[in-house]
Design an enzyme around this catalytic site. Sequence first.
Site: not given
Ligand SMILES: NC(=O)c1ccc[n+]([C@@H]2O[C@H](COP(=O)([O-])OP(=O)(O)OC[C@H]3O[C@@H](n4cnc5c(N)ncnc54)[C@H](OP(=O)(O)O)[C@@H]3O)[C@@H](O)[C@H]2O)c1
Length: 281
Positions: A46, A51, A76, A107
Amino acid sequence: MGQQTIIKLVDGNLMPQLGIGVWQASNEQVVKAIDTALNVGYRSIDTAAIYHNETGVGKALRESCIPREEVFITTKLWNDRHQDAKTALQESLDRLQLEYIDLFLIHWPVPQQDKYVETWKQFIELKESGLVRSIGVCNFHIEHLQKLFSETGIVPAINQIELHPLMQQRQLHSWNATHHIITESWSPLSRGGKGVFDHPLVESLAIKYDKTPAQIVIRWHLDSGMIAIPKSVTPSRIKENFDVFDFRLEKEDLTIMAGLDIGKRLGPNPDTYNLTVLNLG
Ligand SMILES: NC(=O)c1ccc[n+]([C@@H]2O[C@H](COP(=O)([O-])OP(=O)(O)OC[C@H]3O[C@@H](n4cnc5c(N)ncnc54)[C@H](OP(=O)(O)O)[C@@H]3O)[C@@H](O)[C@H]2O)c1
């Protein structure tokens, strides 16, 4: 490790239920993270124009030996391109160096601009053209979805929304399901698990299933019927987050997880979010 699960979208296309998100990762980080992810077994990535790492995603795909058709790529459309979706898609394709995208998402609805219905009409044409296989939205509330449907008759295959244990969005998820829209959870780990991984209920489930808190949370998404895209650039976490196909949460434990919902939003509210600047750095 068990077999990963695949979801059938309303348009008949298939999408892995678990993918990797790459927000806030540089092109360089993304190349390494996707290399690890593909080796572990992930087949869904994704990304988004905003990004600034579509180039890295494309590079990682080309460097892997996995055939293009076996990997599901989502990107997106950013908020400043609502009038211009076709050109914006072509720019994404050029950065990714791909001929088609599996899933193209609006988005944010940006209701103040009030252009998302026109954008959706362009998306419908893009799907017909074959440049994108499936079309969907992010961050759409029920009223935005109703407007899309009443004006075009076509529902999005996916509504990607902020959804994690602290904000479970049960009403929107249920509305999506009733209308054959699959709910995809962003920030599925509550952005690193603060207030979740150390929650006593999650800790007790981790002990019960002999899994980590992150794996319990990911399993909760999958067992609740959501698609999840946890982000990590850390090889051990990328592996940990995918090692969830050898167990399921019992029904009573899904009920326990419902108790964590405090309606805590970590990202912006789609009703008011209207950032259009593309160059966020
Ligand atoms: N459509 C939208 O508006 C929108 C908005 C936000 C996000 N997104 C998408 O959703 C994806 C995920 O959301 P997100 O990046 O906001 O948050 P998330 O996946 O909930 O959390 C990511 C964070 O958690 C850490 N992490 C990952 N696995 C872990 C584990 N097993 N134990 C401990 N910490 C862990 C990562 O650190 P490290 O990377 O340092 O390991 C990073 O800091 C995004 O990357 C993006 O693709 C979409």
